[in-house]
Design a protein around this motif. Sequence first.
Motif, PDB file in Angstrom:
ATOM      1  N   ARG A  60       0.843  -1.221   0.000  1.00 26.11           N
ATOM      2  CA  ARG A  60       0.000   0.000   0.000  1.00 26.11           C
ATOM      3  C   ARG A  60       0.867   1.255   0.000  1.00 26.11           C
ATOM      4  NH1 ARG A  60      -2.722  -2.794   3.949  1.00 26.11           N
ATOM      5  NH2 ARG A  60      -1.930  -1.408   5.548  1.00 26.11           N
ATOM      6  N   GLY A  61       1.934   1.243   0.795  1.00 24.53           N
ATOM      7  CA  GLY A  61       2.810   2.410   0.891  1.00 24.53           C
ATOM      8  C   GLY A  61       3.467   2.759  -0.425  1.00 24.53           C
ATOM      9  N   ARG A  62       3.875   1.746  -1.175  1.00 22.07           N
ATOM     10  CA  ARG A  62       4.522   2.007  -2.471  1.00 22.07           C
ATOM     11  C   ARG A  62       3.546   2.626  -3.466  1.00 22.07           C
ATOM     12  NH1 ARG A  62       6.540  -2.821  -1.230  1.00 22.07           N
ATOM     13  NH2 ARG A  62       5.367  -3.955  -2.808  1.00 22.07           N
ATOM     14  N   LYS A  63       2.255   2.415  -3.276  1.00 21.46           N
ATOM     15  CA  LYS A  63       1.257   2.990  -4.181  1.00 21.46           C
ATOM     16  C   LYS A  63       1.015   4.468  -3.904  1.00 21.46           C
ATOM     17  CE  LYS A  63      -1.187  -1.308  -4.991  1.00 21.46           C
ATOM     18  NZ  LYS A  63      -2.423  -2.086  -4.774  1.00 21.46           N
ATOM     19  N   VAL A  64       1.261   4.918  -2.686  1.00 20.47           N
ATOM     20  CA  VAL A  64       0.963   6.310  -2.330  1.00 20.47           C
ATOM     21  C   VAL A  64       2.202   7.178  -2.138  1.00 20.47           C
ATOM     22  CG1 VAL A  64      -1.281   5.730  -1.343  1.00 20.47           C
ATOM     23  CG2 VAL A  64       0.725   5.823   0.142  1.00 20.47           C
ATOM     24  N   MET A  65       3.382   6.582  -2.022  1.00 18.31           N
ATOM     25  CA  MET A  65       4.624   7.343  -1.823  1.00 18.31           C
ATOM     26  C   MET A  65       5.600   7.090  -2.974  1.00 18.31           C
ATOM     27  SD  MET A  65       4.774   9.029   1.062  1.00 18.31           S
ATOM     28  CE  MET A  65       3.507   9.227   2.285  1.00 18.31           C
ATOM     29  N   THR A  66       6.197   8.157  -3.473  1.00 18.20           N
ATOM     30  CA  THR A  66       7.258   7.984  -4.475  1.00 18.20           C
ATOM     31  C   THR A  66       8.626   7.933  -3.815  1.00 18.20           C
ATOM     32  OG1 THR A  66       7.460  10.365  -4.854  1.00 18.20           O
ATOM     33  CG2 THR A  66       5.934   9.148  -6.285  1.00 18.20           C
ATOM     34  N   ALA A  67       8.735   8.483  -2.615  1.00 17.01           N
ATOM     35  CA  ALA A  67      10.014   8.486  -1.902  1.00 17.01           C
ATOM     36  C   ALA A  67       9.759   8.663  -0.413  1.00 17.01           C
ATOM     37  CB  ALA A  67      10.917   9.610  -2.409  1.00 17.01           C
ATOM     38  N   GLN A  68      10.690   8.139   0.382  1.00 15.70           N
ATOM     39  CA  GLN A  68      10.679   8.342   1.826  1.00 15.70           C
ATOM     40  C   GLN A  68      12.107   8.593   2.281  1.00 15.70           C
ATOM     41  OE1 GLN A  68       8.043   5.781   4.327  1.00 15.70           O
ATOM     42  NE2 GLN A  68       8.144   4.439   2.542  1.00 15.70           N
ATOM     43  N   ARG A  69      12.237   9.443   3.278  1.00 22.42           N
ATOM     44  CA  ARG A  69      13.557   9.745   3.842  1.00 22.42           C
ATOM     45  C   ARG A  69      13.467   9.640   5.353  1.00 22.42           C
ATOM     46  NH1 ARG A  69      18.375   9.813   5.118  1.00 22.42           N
ATOM     47  NH2 ARG A  69      19.512  11.710   5.439  1.00 22.42           N
ATOM     48  N   TYR A  70      14.378   8.870   5.942  1.00 20.86           N
ATOM     49  CA  TYR A  70      14.446   8.694   7.389  1.00 20.86           C
ATOM     50  C   TYR A  70      15.762   9.268   7.885  1.00 20.86           C
ATOM     51  CZ  TYR A  70      10.617   5.356   6.913  1.00 20.86           C
ATOM     52  OH  TYR A  70       9.411   4.766   6.642  1.00 20.86           O
ATOM     53  N   GLU A  71      15.711  10.385   8.565  1.00 16.67           N
ATOM     54  CA  GLU A  71      16.908  10.992   9.141  1.00 16.67           C
ATOM     55  C   GLU A  71      16.940  10.662  10.636  1.00 16.67           C
ATOM     56  OE1 GLU A  71      18.916  15.361  10.046  1.00 16.67           O
ATOM     57  OE2 GLU A  71      17.086  15.258   8.857  1.00 16.67           O
ATOM     58  N   VAL A  72      17.908   9.871  11.038  1.00 18.33           N
ATOM     59  CA  VAL A  72      18.029   9.493  12.449  1.00 18.33           C
ATOM     60  C   VAL A  72      18.633  10.679  13.201  1.00 18.33           C
ATOM     61  CG1 VAL A  72      19.078   7.903  14.103  1.00 18.33           C
ATOM     62  CG2 VAL A  72      18.239   7.051  11.890  1.00 18.33           C
ATOM     63  N   ALA A  83      16.341   2.420  20.393  1.00 13.91           N
ATOM     64  CA  ALA A  83      15.350   3.494  20.331  1.00 13.91           C
ATOM     65  C   ALA A  83      15.870   4.555  19.358  1.00 13.91           C
ATOM     66  CB  ALA A  83      15.137   4.110  21.710  1.00 13.91           C
ATOM     67  N   LEU A  84      15.011   4.950  18.427  1.00  8.98           N
ATOM     68  CA  LEU A  84      15.389   5.924  17.401  1.00  8.98           C
ATOM     69  C   LEU A  84      14.434   7.110  17.416  1.00  8.98           C
ATOM     70  CD1 LEU A  84      15.761   3.361  14.479  1.00  8.98           C
ATOM     71  CD2 LEU A  84      17.633   4.373  15.788  1.00  8.98           C
ATOM     72  N   GLU A  85      14.992   8.297  17.305  1.00  8.51           N
ATOM     73  CA  GLU A  85      14.212   9.504  17.035  1.00  8.51           C
ATOM     74  C   GLU A  85      14.493   9.842  15.582  1.00  8.51           C
ATOM     75  OE1 GLU A  85      13.802  14.196  18.342  1.00  8.51           O
ATOM     76  OE2 GLU A  85      15.445  12.995  19.141  1.00  8.51           O
ATOM     77  N   ILE A  86      13.434   9.943  14.789  1.00  4.38           N
ATOM     78  CA  ILE A  86      13.579  10.069  13.342  1.00  4.38           C
ATOM     79  C   ILE A  86      12.791  11.251  12.823  1.00  4.38           C
ATOM     80  CG2 ILE A  86      13.040   8.923  11.139  1.00  4.38           C
ATOM     81  CD1 ILE A  86      13.324   6.242  12.708  1.00  4.38           C
ATOM     82  N   GLN A  87      13.383  11.990  11.901  1.00  5.00           N
ATOM     83  CA  GLN A  87      12.659  12.985  11.103  1.00  5.00           C
ATOM     84  C   GLN A  87      12.329  12.293   9.784  1.00  5.00           C
ATOM     85  OE1 GLN A  87      11.689  16.352  11.680  1.00  5.00           O
ATOM     86  NE2 GLN A  87      10.575  15.981   9.788  1.00  5.00           N
ATOM     87  N   TRP A  88      11.048  12.114   9.500  1.00 10.38           N
ATOM     88  CA  TRP A  88      10.598  11.409   8.296  1.00 10.38           C
ATOM     89  C   TRP A  88      10.019  12.403   7.311  1.00 10.38           C
ATOM     90  CZ3 TRP A  88       5.525  11.103   6.405  1.00 10.38           C
ATOM     91  CH2 TRP A  88       5.316  10.187   5.374  1.00 10.38           C
ATOM     92  N   THR A  89      10.333  12.204   6.047  1.00  9.02           N
ATOM     93  CA  THR A  89       9.739  12.977   4.954  1.00  9.02           C
ATOM     94  C   THR A  89       9.280  11.994   3.894  1.00  9.02           C
ATOM     95  OG1 THR A  89      11.276  14.802   5.383  1.00  9.02           O
ATOM     96  CG2 THR A  89      10.106  14.831   3.276  1.00  9.02           C
ATOM     97  N   GLY A  90       8.019  12.102   3.510  1.00 18.63           N
ATOM     98  CA  GLY A  90       7.470  11.248   2.466  1.00 18.63           C
ATOM     99  C   GLY A  90       6.951  12.090   1.315  1.00 18.63           C
ATOM    100  N   GLN A 104       4.969  16.908  -0.043  1.00 17.35           N
ATOM    101  CA  GLN A 104       5.619  16.133   1.013  1.00 17.35           C
ATOM    102  C   GLN A 104       4.854  16.195   2.321  1.00 17.35           C
ATOM    103  OE1 GLN A 104       9.666  17.687   1.044  1.00 17.35           O
ATOM    104  NE2 GLN A 104      10.304  15.995  -0.267  1.00 17.35           N
ATOM    105  N   MET A 105       4.909  15.076   3.023  1.00 16.20           N
ATOM    106  CA  MET A 105       4.434  14.978   4.403  1.00 16.20           C
ATOM    107  C   MET A 105       5.679  14.860   5.270  1.00 16.20           C
ATOM    108  SD  MET A 105       1.503  12.070   4.021  1.00 16.20           S
ATOM    109  CE  MET A 105       0.599  12.446   5.499  1.00 16.20           C
ATOM    110  N   ARG A 106       5.573  15.378   6.478  1.00 17.35           N
ATOM    111  CA  ARG A 106       6.695  15.283   7.419  1.00 17.35           C
ATOM    112  C   ARG A 106       6.178  14.851   8.780  1.00 17.35           C
ATOM    113  NH1 ARG A 106       7.782  19.385   4.112  1.00 17.35           N
ATOM    114  NH2 ARG A 106       9.788  19.420   3.066  1.00 17.35           N
ATOM    115  N   ALA A 107       7.052  14.153   9.506  1.00 19.39           N
ATOM    116  CA  ALA A 107       6.692  13.701  10.841  1.00 19.39           C
ATOM    117  C   ALA A 107       7.957  13.440  11.644  1.00 19.39           C
ATOM    118  CB  ALA A 107       5.858  12.427  10.767  1.00 19.39           C
ATOM    119  N   ARG A 108       7.792  13.439  12.940  1.00 21.53           N
ATOM    120  CA  ARG A 108       8.808  12.945  13.860  1.00 21.53           C
ATOM    121  C   ARG A 108       8.318  11.593  14.335  1.00 21.53           C
ATOM    122  NH1 ARG A 108      12.816  16.204  16.593  1.00 21.53           N
ATOM    123  NH2 ARG A 108      13.280  17.854  15.121  1.00 21.53           N
ATOM    124  N   PHE A 109       9.193  10.607  14.266  1.00 19.48           N
ATOM    125  CA  PHE A 109       8.868   9.260  14.717  1.00 19.48           C
ATOM    126  C   PHE A 109       9.749   8.915  15.908  1.00 19.48           C
ATOM    127  CE2 PHE A 109       7.958   7.460  10.160  1.00 19.48           C
ATOM    128  CZ  PHE A 109       6.819   8.242  10.060  1.00 19.48           C
TER     129      PHE A 109
END
Length: 132
Positions: A60-72, A83-90, A104-109
């Motif tokens: 499902r994710g590959r159908k809605v996202m062209t790219a994802q970036r996980y910055e630890v 335990a990881l704190e991540i800045q995510w950009t999709g 783009q969507m952004r989140a902290r994980f």
Amino acid sequence: MPDSANLQLARRYLEAIERGESGDSLAFFAPDVVQEEFPNRLTPKGARRDLAALREAGVRGRKVMTAQRYEVLNAIESGDQVALEIQWTGTLAVPFESIPAGGQMRARFAVFLEFREGKIVRQRNYDCFEPW
């Protein structure tokens, strides 16, 4: 100080997801893995997934996202837990609410991984999305 084996695995796991290699990213999981996603803006009731459900979510994710970036931003290890704190950009392949396709969507994980014999056996996600 160099990363430990489990922290190296955690980083390689995120890199595999970034590359869109869902089959490879699934190789990081033990057959009895449990992934919990706690309630957030995209999944208001949260979710609990086994390996089969993780496969479906990847498709499902590959159908809605062209790219994802996980910055630890931060990583802490204790024994078999990371335990990881991540800045995510999709980057979206399709429009979603007020975000157009290509936007783009952004989140902290906060991601907590538990390892057994070099495989992820438990993953807990606390995802905090920026407003859109």
